[in-house]
Write a protein that holds these residues in place. Structure first.
Motif, PDB file in Angstrom:
ATOM      1  N   LEU A  37       0.870  -1.258   0.059  1.00 12.62           N
ATOM      2  CA  LEU A  37       0.071  -0.060  -0.004  1.00 12.62           C
ATOM      3  C   LEU A  37       0.829   1.377   0.092  1.00 12.62           C
ATOM      4  CD1 LEU A  37      -2.764   1.498   0.278  1.00 12.62           C
ATOM      5  CD2 LEU A  37      -2.776   0.936   2.669  1.00 12.62           C
ATOM      6  N   VAL A  38       1.877   1.313   0.746  1.00 13.78           N
ATOM      7  CA  VAL A  38       2.771   2.392   1.168  1.00 13.78           C
ATOM      8  C   VAL A  38       3.580   2.619  -0.310  1.00 13.78           C
ATOM      9  CG1 VAL A  38       4.586   3.627   1.993  1.00 13.78           C
ATOM     10  CG2 VAL A  38       3.102   2.192   3.426  1.00 13.78           C
ATOM     11  N   ILE A  39       4.293   1.673  -1.018  1.00 10.55           N
ATOM     12  CA  ILE A  39       4.855   1.839  -2.167  1.00 10.55           C
ATOM     13  C   ILE A  39       3.816   2.076  -3.285  1.00 10.55           C
ATOM     14  CG2 ILE A  39       6.223   0.432  -4.050  1.00 10.55           C
ATOM     15  CD1 ILE A  39       7.151  -1.390  -1.382  1.00 10.55           C
ATOM     16  N   ALA A  40       2.718   1.601  -3.376  1.00 11.88           N
ATOM     17  CA  ALA A  40       1.742   1.826  -4.480  1.00 11.88           C
ATOM     18  C   ALA A  40       1.319   3.531  -4.395  1.00 11.88           C
ATOM     19  CB  ALA A  40       0.346   1.153  -4.431  1.00 11.88           C
ATOM     20  N   ALA A  41       1.180   3.757  -3.140  1.00  8.78           N
ATOM     21  CA  ALA A  41       0.958   5.560  -2.937  1.00  8.78           C
ATOM     22  C   ALA A  41       2.126   6.397  -3.491  1.00  8.78           C
ATOM     23  CB  ALA A  41       0.582   5.558  -1.409  1.00  8.78           C
ATOM     24  N   LEU A  42       3.352   5.917  -3.015  1.00  9.94           N
ATOM     25  CA  LEU A  42       4.540   6.604  -3.394  1.00  9.94           C
ATOM     26  C   LEU A  42       4.899   6.621  -4.707  1.00  9.94           C
ATOM     27  CD1 LEU A  42       6.773   5.741   0.119  1.00  9.94           C
ATOM     28  CD2 LEU A  42       5.533   7.788  -0.570  1.00  9.94           C
ATOM     29  N   GLY A  66      -8.351   4.399  -8.929  1.00 12.36           N
ATOM     30  CA  GLY A  66      -9.828   4.334  -9.061  1.00 12.36           C
ATOM     31  C   GLY A  66     -10.585   5.496  -8.083  1.00 12.36           C
ATOM     32  N   ILE A  67      -9.716   5.694  -7.065  1.00 10.07           N
ATOM     33  CA  ILE A  67     -10.468   6.798  -6.291  1.00 10.07           C
ATOM     34  C   ILE A  67     -10.569   8.456  -7.020  1.00 10.07           C
ATOM     35  CG2 ILE A  67     -10.061   8.413  -4.204  1.00 10.07           C
ATOM     36  CD1 ILE A  67      -8.283   6.151  -3.121  1.00 10.07           C
ATOM     37  N   PRO A  68     -11.954   8.960  -7.054  1.00 12.63           N
ATOM     38  CA  PRO A  68     -12.211  10.047  -7.761  1.00 12.63           C
ATOM     39  C   PRO A  68     -11.272  11.215  -7.296  1.00 12.63           C
ATOM     40  CG  PRO A  68     -14.039   9.029  -6.968  1.00 12.63           C
ATOM     41  CD  PRO A  68     -13.008   8.285  -6.116  1.00 12.63           C
ATOM     42  N   GLU A  69     -10.851  11.739  -8.318  1.00 15.59           N
ATOM     43  CA  GLU A  69      -9.922  13.074  -8.015  1.00 15.59           C
ATOM     44  C   GLU A  69     -10.532  14.009  -7.283  1.00 15.59           C
ATOM     45  OE1 GLU A  69      -6.609  13.535  -8.693  1.00 15.59           O
ATOM     46  OE2 GLU A  69      -6.098  11.576  -9.534  1.00 15.59           O
ATOM     47  N   GLU A  70     -11.876  14.301  -7.409  1.00 16.58           N
ATOM     48  CA  GLU A  70     -12.783  15.307  -6.809  1.00 16.58           C
ATOM     49  C   GLU A  70     -12.528  15.240  -5.270  1.00 16.58           C
ATOM     50  OE1 GLU A  70     -13.742  13.165  -9.165  1.00 16.58           O
ATOM     51  OE2 GLU A  70     -14.330  14.366 -10.925  1.00 16.58           O
ATOM     52  N   THR A  71     -12.631  13.701  -4.874  1.00 16.35           N
ATOM     53  CA  THR A  71     -12.406  13.667  -3.411  1.00 16.35           C
ATOM     54  C   THR A  71     -11.103  14.305  -2.694  1.00 16.35           C
ATOM     55  OG1 THR A  71     -13.833  11.757  -3.771  1.00 16.35           O
ATOM     56  CG2 THR A  71     -12.603  11.839  -1.695  1.00 16.35           C
ATOM     57  N   LEU A  72     -10.159  13.855  -3.469  1.00 18.32           N
ATOM     58  CA  LEU A  72      -8.678  14.182  -3.100  1.00 18.32           C
ATOM     59  C   LEU A  72      -8.596  15.844  -3.165  1.00 18.32           C
ATOM     60  CD1 LEU A  72      -6.536  11.325  -4.796  1.00 18.32           C
ATOM     61  CD2 LEU A  72      -7.449  11.605  -2.432  1.00 18.32           C
ATOM     62  N   GLU A  73      -9.173  16.449  -4.424  1.00 24.03           N
ATOM     63  CA  GLU A  73      -9.068  17.658  -4.422  1.00 24.03           C
ATOM     64  C   GLU A  73      -9.861  18.631  -3.240  1.00 24.03           C
ATOM     65  OE1 GLU A  73     -10.417  18.547  -8.233  1.00 24.03           O
ATOM     66  OE2 GLU A  73      -8.701  17.628  -9.377  1.00 24.03           O
ATOM     67  N   ALA A  74     -11.054  18.035  -2.998  1.00 25.99           N
ATOM     68  CA  ALA A  74     -11.610  18.732  -1.792  1.00 25.99           C
ATOM     69  C   ALA A  74     -11.035  18.833  -0.533  1.00 25.99           C
ATOM     70  CB  ALA A  74     -13.235  17.937  -1.690  1.00 25.99           C
ATOM     71  N   ALA A  75     -10.395  17.357  -0.320  1.00 24.80           N
ATOM     72  CA  ALA A  75      -9.615  17.113   0.692  1.00 24.80           C
ATOM     73  C   ALA A  75      -8.195  18.406   0.866  1.00 24.80           C
ATOM     74  CB  ALA A  75      -9.106  15.783   1.222  1.00 24.80           C
ATOM     75  N   VAL A  76      -7.690  18.405  -0.017  1.00 22.98           N
ATOM     76  CA  VAL A  76      -6.618  19.536  -0.357  1.00 22.98           C
ATOM     77  C   VAL A  76      -7.248  20.777   0.134  1.00 22.98           C
ATOM     78  CG1 VAL A  76      -4.995  20.386  -1.742  1.00 22.98           C
ATOM     79  CG2 VAL A  76      -5.340  17.928  -1.563  1.00 22.98           C
ATOM     80  N   ILE A  77      -8.499  21.079  -0.464  1.00 26.48           N
ATOM     81  CA  ILE A  77      -8.929  22.658  -0.269  1.00 26.48           C
ATOM     82  C   ILE A  77      -9.294  22.672   1.130  1.00 26.48           C
ATOM     83  CG2 ILE A  77     -10.976  24.013  -0.893  1.00 26.48           C
ATOM     84  CD1 ILE A  77     -10.758  22.761  -3.704  1.00 26.48           C
ATOM     85  N   ASP A  78      -9.837  21.620   1.932  1.00 24.49           N
ATOM     86  CA  ASP A  78      -9.866  21.741   3.095  1.00 24.49           C
ATOM     87  C   ASP A  78      -8.871  21.892   4.072  1.00 24.49           C
ATOM     88  OD1 ASP A  78     -12.705  21.790   2.514  1.00 24.49           O
ATOM     89  OD2 ASP A  78     -12.944  19.594   2.722  1.00 24.49           O
ATOM     90  N   GLY A  79      -7.747  21.682   3.603  1.00 21.92           N
ATOM     91  CA  GLY A  79      -6.325  21.908   4.303  1.00 21.92           C
ATOM     92  C   GLY A  79      -5.967  20.615   4.921  1.00 21.92           C
ATOM     93  N   ALA A  80      -6.448  19.330   4.459  1.00 19.67           N
ATOM     94  CA  ALA A  80      -5.770  18.212   4.964  1.00 19.67           C
ATOM     95  C   ALA A  80      -4.234  18.180   4.443  1.00 19.67           C
ATOM     96  CB  ALA A  80      -6.961  16.948   4.706  1.00 19.67           C
ATOM     97  N   SER A  81      -3.688  17.560   5.492  1.00 16.27           N
ATOM     98  CA  SER A  81      -2.190  17.019   5.169  1.00 16.27           C
ATOM     99  C   SER A  81      -2.150  15.715   4.411  1.00 16.27           C
ATOM    100  CB  SER A  81      -1.549  16.764   6.485  1.00 16.27           C
ATOM    101  OG  SER A  81      -1.953  15.539   7.035  1.00 16.27           O
ATOM    102  N   GLY A  82      -0.940  15.529   3.843  1.00 11.13           N
ATOM    103  CA  GLY A  82      -0.774  14.268   3.197  1.00 11.13           C
ATOM    104  C   GLY A  82      -1.286  12.960   3.676  1.00 11.13           C
ATOM    105  N   LEU A  83      -0.759  12.830   5.003  1.00 10.78           N
ATOM    106  CA  LEU A  83      -1.064  11.821   5.749  1.00 10.78           C
ATOM    107  C   LEU A  83      -2.454  11.635   6.047  1.00 10.78           C
ATOM    108  CD1 LEU A  83       1.779  11.626   8.243  1.00 10.78           C
ATOM    109  CD2 LEU A  83       1.490   9.987   6.576  1.00 10.78           C
ATOM    110  N   GLN A  84      -3.345  12.694   6.569  1.00 12.96           N
ATOM    111  CA  GLN A  84      -4.604  12.747   6.534  1.00 12.96           C
ATOM    112  C   GLN A  84      -5.142  12.245   5.335  1.00 12.96           C
ATOM    113  OE1 GLN A  84      -5.225  16.810   7.968  1.00 12.96           O
ATOM    114  NE2 GLN A  84      -5.528  15.999  10.021  1.00 12.96           N
ATOM    115  N   ILE A  85      -4.935  12.779   4.140  1.00 20.64           N
ATOM    116  CA  ILE A  85      -5.693  12.374   2.956  1.00 20.64           C
ATOM    117  C   ILE A  85      -5.494  10.685   2.841  1.00 20.64           C
ATOM    118  CG2 ILE A  85      -5.396  12.377   0.294  1.00 20.64           C
ATOM    119  CD1 ILE A  85      -4.700  15.630   0.877  1.00 20.64           C
ATOM    120  N   PHE A  86      -3.976  10.434   2.891  1.00 18.85           N
ATOM    121  CA  PHE A  86      -3.722   9.061   2.889  1.00 18.85           C
ATOM    122  C   PHE A  86      -4.596   8.011   3.661  1.00 18.85           C
ATOM    123  CE2 PHE A  86      -1.175   4.993   3.667  1.00 18.85           C
ATOM    124  CZ  PHE A  86      -1.191   4.505   2.438  1.00 18.85           C
ATOM    125  N   PHE A  87      -4.754   8.364   5.042  1.00 18.21           N
ATOM    126  CA  PHE A  87      -5.196   7.491   5.992  1.00 18.21           C
ATOM    127  C   PHE A  87      -6.825   7.643   6.127  1.00 18.21           C
ATOM    128  CE2 PHE A  87      -0.875   7.049   7.543  1.00 18.21           C
ATOM    129  CZ  PHE A  87      -0.818   5.669   7.665  1.00 18.21           C
TER     130      PHE A  87
END
Length: 336
Positions: free
Chosen positions: A128-133, A226-247
């Motif tokens: 999982l970690v290697i796939a994300a990195l 397969g995770i929708p990009e909109e979900t990740l973009e919304a998390a970034v806009i809300d100020g989530a850190s990289g670890l918070q987005i991941f977990f």
């Protein structure tokens, strides 16, 4: 060269036999239930019947293979587990009573539990970690290829490779094992790593983790994409850190895939055999169930009853996980 030629001839003969079977069976089916040149209800009936039978013609060889190499061995193993070492005289459950009172069997169960706790968890986490990195770097595909490469190596081949990693020579001799070479370079004393009770199990686990991390990485990488990009973009806009987005964003959305990967590796661990056989042959308290079954079934004169009883235990442990895995996969695909 003779072996290579024999292999090529065997493969060609197999392909030709399959082609002949499918052509001949379909030709025979069309002759028994002809639809061409006919009209009316009879043509429709023949077409309907042949359409229902034709898929089974394609599946028949696979079904026969499953019956011969999977279904029959299951029933035969259960039968043998209730008989004596020769497989002739009925002894009831005495093989199972012996098994649970045997110290080596208990050691095998303990070792299998260790493998189950460590290998699926570490392989899935690393995958999982290697796939994300690797999805974040430009040379990620090259890294994935290198990490996935051990999957192409047989378990015995991997064990031979790692034998050179753990190789031990007497102190004062030149160490050809990578691990002992590093230890002596930094001033330590070389160790016979795979003979250290308890810890040697973890040294063997490293081999399977090395192989299975690539499998976990490939499956989980596809799930992450397969995770929708909109979900990740919304998390970034809300100020989530990289670890918070991941977990908190990514991992929950691929929980089902993680479970499938975990259970697949778990099933493999329950059946682990090749690595232990090639590395230690079950010595130094590294025995596992599959290796113990092999010892009782084919060594020391052979005890079909006790060997089959251990095989039944392995089957009982594996089947529920397989059923859960299939149901989970069916649920993930919406029942299709």
């Amino acid at each position: 060269m003779p072996q290579l030629l024999f292999a090529i001839v065997t493969m060609m003969a197999g392909v030709l036999a399959c082609a002949f079977y499918f052509l001949a069976s379909n030709w025979l089916l069309d002759r028994i239930f002809p639809s061409q040149g006919l009209s009316g209800p009879k043509a429709s009936r023949n077409l309907r019947i042949s359409s229902a039978i034709r898929p089974w013609l394609f599946m028949l060889p696979a079904l026969l293979a499953l019956a011969v190499y999977l279904v029959y061995p299951v029933f035969e193993s259960v039968r043998l587990s209730l008989h004596d070492r020769s497989g002739r005289d009925f002894v009831g459950l005495s093989n199972f009573f012996w098994m649970f009172g045997d110290g080596e069997f208990r050691q095998s169960i303990f070792n299998n539990c260790l493998w189950l706790l460590v290998v699926p968890a570490v392989s899935t986490f690393l995958g999982l970690v290697i796939a994300a990195l690797t999805d974040r770097i430009w040379w990620g595909n090259i890294a994935k290829t290198l990490i996935f490469t051990p999957m192409a190596i047989s378990f015995v081949g991997a064990a031979v490779i790692w034998k050179f990693v753990y190789d031990y020579r007497a102190e004062g001799s030149e160490q050809i094992g990578i691990l002992n070479a590093l230890v002596t370079y930094f001033g330590g004393a070389p160790e016979a790593w795979i003979t250290l009770p308890f810890w040697n199990n973890f040294f063997l686990m490293v081999i399977l983790i090395w192989i299975q991390t690539g499998f976990a990485m490939v499956i989980l990488s596809a799930a992450l994409r397969g995770i929708p990009e909109e979900t990740l973009e919304a998390a970034v806009i809300d100020g989530a850190s990289g670890l918070q987005i991941f977990f908190k964003i990514m991992v929950p959305q691929i929980r089902g895939t993680i479970a499938v990967v975990w259970t697949n590796i778990t099933i493999l661990v329950l059946k682990v055999f090749d690595i232990v056989l090639a590395m230690t042959n079950g010595q130094w308290q590294t025995q596992v169930l599959a290796n113990l079954m092999f010892d009782w079934m084919f060594r020391g004169g052979g005890d079909f009853g006790r060997g089959a009883a251990i095989a039944v235990v392995i089957m009982v442990l594996v089947v529920p996980i397989m059923i859960w895995n299939i149901r989970n996969a069916t649920r993930e695909t919406g029942g299709h």
